[in-house]
Design a protein around this motif. Structure first.
Motif, PDB file in Angstrom:
ATOM      1  N   SER A   1       0.830  -1.213   0.000  1.00 17.68           N
ATOM      2  CA  SER A   1       0.000   0.000   0.000  1.00 17.68           C
ATOM      3  C   SER A   1       0.864   1.263   0.000  1.00 17.68           C
TER       4      SER A   1
ATOM      5  N   ALA B   1       1.017   4.031  -2.952  1.00 17.05           N
ATOM      6  CA  ALA B   1       0.737   5.443  -2.637  1.00 17.05           C
ATOM      7  C   ALA B   1       1.845   6.339  -3.185  1.00 17.05           C
TER       8      ALA B   1
ATOM      9  N   GLN C   1       1.179   6.688  -6.848  1.00 14.89           N
ATOM     10  CA  GLN C   1       0.045   7.582  -7.064  1.00 14.89           C
ATOM     11  C   GLN C   1       0.453   9.033  -6.866  1.00 14.89           C
ATOM     12  N   SER C   2       1.249   9.307  -5.848  1.00 20.23           N
ATOM     13  CA  SER C   2       1.728  10.665  -5.595  1.00 20.23           C
ATOM     14  C   SER C   2       2.544  11.190  -6.770  1.00 20.23           C
TER      15      SER C   2
END
Length: 135
Positions: free
Chosen positions: A102, A106, A109-110
């Protein structure tokens, strides 16, 4: 004077399929953009969308780590299926693996969000594309 060859003058056709909801949204966005046609809106949207390329070489370390985590979770699942028992340390290992995956996702995604096109940037790109078309 800008003289174009026959190949440059030929238009290419791109067909897309949209359901009713998608078409309504495209129509709405086209109207809100102030552009004359859906074709212009789609063309300018394509220009405004950055192309992000990640090579297998760049992703290899994460893919290898994700595989290790998946293999570990799978071996725990096999053990649970065989014995009917799951141990606190197994649950902890599963949680740590999921948390690690996860966190890494993340981060991806950032990084992708930094490429996001704001409405103002999109408008500037549309204006620039219009200038280029007029030339």
């Amino acid at each position: 004077m800008n003289v174009k060859s026959d190949d440059e003058r030929k238009s290419k056709v791109l067909k897309i399929r949209l359901n009713d909801r998608e078409f309504a949204k495209l129509k709405q966005y086209t109207e809100e953009s102030g552009l004359r046609s859906m074709s212009q809106y789609i063309y300018n949207s394509i220009l405004a969308t950055p192309i992000i390329e990640l090579t297998d070489e760049e992703l290899a370390p994460d893919k290898a780590r994700f595989k290790e985590i998946a293999d570990s979770i799978n071996s725990i699942a096999i053990q649970v299926n065989q014995t009917g028992n799951i141990y606190p340390e197994d649950m902890q290992e599963i949680r740590q693996g999921i948390d690690e995956i996860s966190a890494r996702l993340a981060e991806y995604q950032s990084k992708l969000e930094r490429f996001a096109v704001t409405p103002q940037t999109f408008r500037a790109i549309v204006d620039k594309a219009h200038e280029d078309v007029r030339k």
